[in-house]
Design a protein around this motif. Structure first.
Motif, mmCIF file in Angstrom:
data_model
loop_
_atom_site.group_PDB
_atom_site.id
_atom_site.type_symbol
_atom_site.label_atom_id
_atom_site.label_comp_id
_atom_site.label_asym_id
_atom_site.label_seq_id
_atom_site.Cartn_x
_atom_site.Cartn_y
_atom_site.Cartn_z
ATOM 1 N N LEU A 108 0.845 -1.186 0.000
ATOM 2 C CA LEU A 108 0.000 0.000 0.000
ATOM 3 C C LEU A 108 0.881 1.236 0.000
ATOM 4 N N PRO A 109 0.394 2.356 -0.571
ATOM 5 C CA PRO A 109 1.135 3.611 -0.405
ATOM 6 C C PRO A 109 1.430 3.844 1.072
ATOM 7 N N VAL A 110 2.561 4.437 1.357
ATOM 8 C CA VAL A 110 2.999 4.577 2.747
ATOM 9 C C VAL A 110 1.944 5.257 3.617
ATOM 10 N N SER A 111 1.340 6.337 3.102
ATOM 11 C CA SER A 111 0.346 7.058 3.906
ATOM 12 C C SER A 111 -0.845 6.173 4.234
ATOM 13 N N HIS A 112 -1.180 5.222 3.360
ATOM 14 C CA HIS A 112 -2.281 4.293 3.628
ATOM 15 C C HIS A 112 -1.843 3.179 4.569
ATOM 16 N N TRP A 113 -0.632 2.671 4.360
ATOM 17 C CA TRP A 113 -0.157 1.577 5.201
ATOM 18 C C TRP A 113 -0.073 2.004 6.669
ATOM 19 N N LEU A 114 0.180 3.268 6.908
ATOM 20 C CA LEU A 114 0.268 3.755 8.284
ATOM 21 C C LEU A 114 -1.086 3.714 9.004
ATOM 22 N N GLU A 115 -2.179 3.573 8.259
ATOM 23 C CA GLU A 115 -3.509 3.474 8.861
ATOM 24 C C GLU A 115 -3.890 2.003 9.009
ATOM 25 N N ILE A 173 14.372 4.621 0.939
ATOM 26 C CA ILE A 173 13.819 4.015 -0.270
ATOM 27 C C ILE A 173 12.808 4.978 -0.876
ATOM 28 N N ILE A 174 13.017 5.323 -2.146
ATOM 29 C CA ILE A 174 12.146 6.251 -2.866
ATOM 30 C C ILE A 174 11.505 5.496 -4.024
ATOM 31 N N ASP A 175 10.193 5.556 -4.104
ATOM 32 C CA ASP A 175 9.448 4.788 -5.104
ATOM 33 C C ASP A 175 8.560 5.728 -5.914
ATOM 34 N N PRO A 176 9.055 6.261 -7.046
ATOM 35 C CA PRO A 176 8.215 7.118 -7.888
ATOM 36 C C PRO A 176 7.289 6.273 -8.768
ATOM 37 N N VAL A 181 4.525 9.363 -5.255
ATOM 38 C CA VAL A 181 5.918 9.071 -4.910
ATOM 39 C C VAL A 181 5.936 8.731 -3.425
ATOM 40 N N ASP A 182 6.341 7.520 -3.110
ATOM 41 C CA ASP A 182 6.384 7.067 -1.715
ATOM 42 C C ASP A 182 7.827 6.926 -1.267
ATOM 43 N N TRP A 183 8.046 7.168 0.012
ATOM 44 C CA TRP A 183 9.377 6.951 0.559
ATOM 45 C C TRP A 183 9.278 6.362 1.961
ATOM 46 N N LYS A 193 8.656 5.267 10.917
ATOM 47 C CA LYS A 193 7.371 5.757 10.422
ATOM 48 C C LYS A 193 7.329 7.276 10.307
ATOM 49 N N SER A 194 7.960 7.978 11.227
ATOM 50 C CA SER A 194 7.881 9.438 11.223
ATOM 51 C C SER A 194 8.613 10.057 10.039
ATOM 52 N N SER A 195 9.476 9.293 9.396
ATOM 53 C CA SER A 195 10.225 9.809 8.254
ATOM 54 C C SER A 195 9.846 9.077 6.972
ATOM 55 N N SER A 196 8.623 8.625 6.920
ATOM 56 C CA SER A 196 8.097 7.967 5.731
ATOM 57 C C SER A 196 6.875 8.744 5.269
ATOM 58 N N GLY A 197 6.616 8.740 3.973
ATOM 59 C CA GLY A 197 5.491 9.534 3.505
ATOM 60 C C GLY A 197 5.196 9.365 2.032
ATOM 61 N N THR A 198 4.336 10.261 1.525
ATOM 62 C CA THR A 198 3.819 10.181 0.157
ATOM 63 C C THR A 198 3.680 11.578 -0.420
ATOM 64 N N SER A 199 4.018 11.727 -1.707
ATOM 65 C CA SER A 199 3.752 12.944 -2.463
ATOM 66 C C SER A 199 3.006 12.554 -3.732
ATOM 67 N N LEU A 200 2.139 13.441 -4.214
ATOM 68 C CA LEU A 200 1.396 13.170 -5.445
ATOM 69 C C LEU A 200 2.084 13.743 -6.681
ATOM 70 N N GLU A 201 3.296 14.290 -6.516
ATOM 71 C CA GLU A 201 4.051 14.793 -7.677
ATOM 72 C C GLU A 201 4.770 13.604 -8.325
ATOM 73 N N ALA A 202 3.967 12.764 -8.986
ATOM 74 C CA ALA A 202 4.451 11.467 -9.446
ATOM 75 C C ALA A 202 4.500 11.408 -10.970
ATOM 76 N N MET A 203 4.620 10.200 -11.516
ATOM 77 C CA MET A 203 4.815 10.036 -12.953
ATOM 78 C C MET A 203 3.636 10.541 -13.768
ATOM 79 N N SER A 204 2.423 10.459 -13.251
ATOM 80 C CA SER A 204 1.281 10.978 -14.005
ATOM 81 C C SER A 204 1.425 12.478 -14.222
ATOM 82 N N VAL A 205 1.895 13.201 -13.209
ATOM 83 C CA VAL A 205 2.122 14.642 -13.333
ATOM 84 C C VAL A 205 3.296 14.904 -14.273
ATOM 85 N N LEU A 206 4.346 14.119 -14.149
ATOM 86 C CA LEU A 206 5.531 14.294 -14.999
ATOM 87 C C LEU A 206 5.176 14.059 -16.474
#
Length: 323
Positions: A108-115, A173-176, A181-183, A193-206
Motif C-alpha cells: 500500500l502507499p505509505v500514507s495508507h499503510w500507516l492506517e 527508499i524512494i518509489d516514484p 511518490v512514496d518513501w 514511520k515518522s520519516s516515511s510519507g507520500t507525495s502526489l508529484e508522481a509520474m502521471s504529473v511528470l
C-alpha cells in the motif's frame, strides 16, 4: 508453498510468483481494467485482454488504459476499493495458474499503510475464495501487506547479500510510481514511520508536463496514455503528425520541474531525524527520471537502482512471502 507477489499500480500490474525456495517468475502488464463493452472494436486482430468476473459482470483486464471507450481510470486515493482494482486482482489470480495461493503479498502507499484500518481492509478483501471467471475459483490462504517501497528494499537485499550498508545502515527508499511518490526510511531493517510519507508529484504529473512541452514545440498533443505505453514498451519515440519525436528530452525536462517538488517534501520529513542517511534506493517505474534530483539532494550517499526497477517491488514482495 506457492507465493504470489502482487503490485497493482495505477499504470502497470507487476507480478512475481513461484514455489518458495525458487526464483520467482516475473511479469508486467498494463493496469487498464473496465467492463468488456468498453473495449474498442478491433480490426483484423484479436484483443488480448484477460476476461475476469467482477460482481458477476464480465471485465477486461491488463489492457492499455487509453484503449477503453467512454471510460476514465481511477486516479485517486481509494483505488484499492474500486472495481478496476478487483478486476486486476482477479487477473493476477488467473495468471497465477493455481487453484490455491498459499501466500499473497502486496503493498500500500505509505500514507495508507500507516492506517491500520486500511491494512485490515485490504487483507479482508484479498483473503478467501474468489470467483475470478464464471467457471474458475481461486483460494487465497494468507495475505500480508507491506509499505509499497519496502518491496524494492527486500529485492535489493536478496540481490546483494552481505551489503553492509543495506543491512546495518539507514536506507532511504524512494518509489516514484504513476500516482504517488512514496518513501520509507529503514534503519537496520526497521521502518522509521515518522520519516516515511507520500507525495502526489508522481509520474502521471511528470508525463502530463512532458506532453505539454511536446505540444508547445510541435503543435500537437501526445496523450499521457501514449507516452505511458511507450515507456512500458521501452520505446524512445512517439509519433506526432506522423513523424517520430524523441521522448527522452521531454521526460528529462519534465522531471527537472516535477521531481524536486516531491523530493523536497521527502527532505522535509527527514528533518526530524537526528542521524544521517547512509544510502538511497530508487525503485519503481520512475526511478531513472528521479535519480538526478536524488543525486543532487544526497551527493555523498551511494544511490542504488535495481535492474528493471519497475518490477523490484513485486520481486521483493515475493521474497518476503517466501521466507
Amino acid at each position: 508453498m506457492f507465493v504470489l507477489g502482487m503490485d497493482i499500480g495505477y499504470s502497470n500490474l507487476k507480478l512475481a510468483m513461484g514455489e518458495s525456495g525458487s526464483p520467482p517468475a516475473v511479469s508486467l502488464y498494463p493496469a487498464g481494467a473496465a467492463p468488456v463493452d468498453r473495449l474498442p472494436e478491433s480490426i483484423g486482430k484479436e484483443e488480448d485482454a484477460l476476461r475476469v468476473s467482477v460482481d458477476d459482470d464480465l471485465w477486461a483486464a491488463c489492457v492499455n488504459p487509453g484503449k477503453f471507450a467512454m471510460w476514465n481510470r481511477a486516479l485517486h486515493q481509494e483505488y484499492a476499493q474500486t472495481a478496476s482494482y478487483r478486476a486486476l486482482f482477479h487477473a493476477s489470480l488467473l495468471l497465477a495458474e493455481h487453484d490455491t495461493v498459499d501466500c499473497l503479498i502486496t503493498g500500500l502507499p505509505v500514507s495508507h499503510w500507516l492506517e491500520r484500518s486500511r491494512r485490515e481492509a485490504i487483507v479482508a478483501d484479498l483473503a478467501g475464495r474468489h470467483r475470478v471467471t464464471p467457471k474458475r475459483e481461486v483460494e487465497v490462504a494468507t495475505v500480508r501487506v507491506v509499505p509499497q517501497p519496502i518491496g524494492g528494499y527486500l529485492d535489493l537485499l536478496w540481490s546483494r547479500p552481505g551489503e553492509s550498508v543495506l543491512e546495518e545502515g539507514r536506507v532511504l527508499i524512494i518509489d516514484p510510481g504513476f500516482f504517488s511518490v512514496d518513501w520509507v526510511l529503514v534503519e537496520e531493517g526497521d521502518i522509521r514511520k515518522s520519516s516515511s510519507g507520500t507525495s502526489l508529484e508522481a509520474m502521471s504529473v511528470l508525463l502530463d508536463h512532458a506532453s505539454r512541452l511536446m505540444a508547445d514545440e510541435h503543435g500537437g498533443t501526445a496523450p499521457v496514455e501514449r507516452l505511458e505505453e511507450a515507456l512500458r514498451a521501452r520505446r524512445d519515440r512517439v509519433l506526432l503528425f506522423g513523424r517520430p519525436v524523441d521522448l527522452q528530452p521531454y521526460l528529462e525536462k519534465a522531471a527537472e520541474r516535477v521531481a524536486p517538488v516531491a523530493l523536497e517534501a521527502l527532505r522535509q520529513s527527514l528533518r526530524k531525524e537526528s542521524g544521517s542517511v547512509d544510502a538511497v534506493l530508487l525503485t519503481g517505474g520512475g526511478a531513472a527520471l528521479y535519480e538526478p534530483v536524488a543525486q543532487s539532494l544526497f551527493p555523498s550517499n551511494p544511490i542504488f537502482v535495481p535492474d528493471h526497477p519497475e518490477l523490484a517491488n513485486a520481486r521483493g514482495f515475493y521474497y518476503f512471502g517466501a521466507e
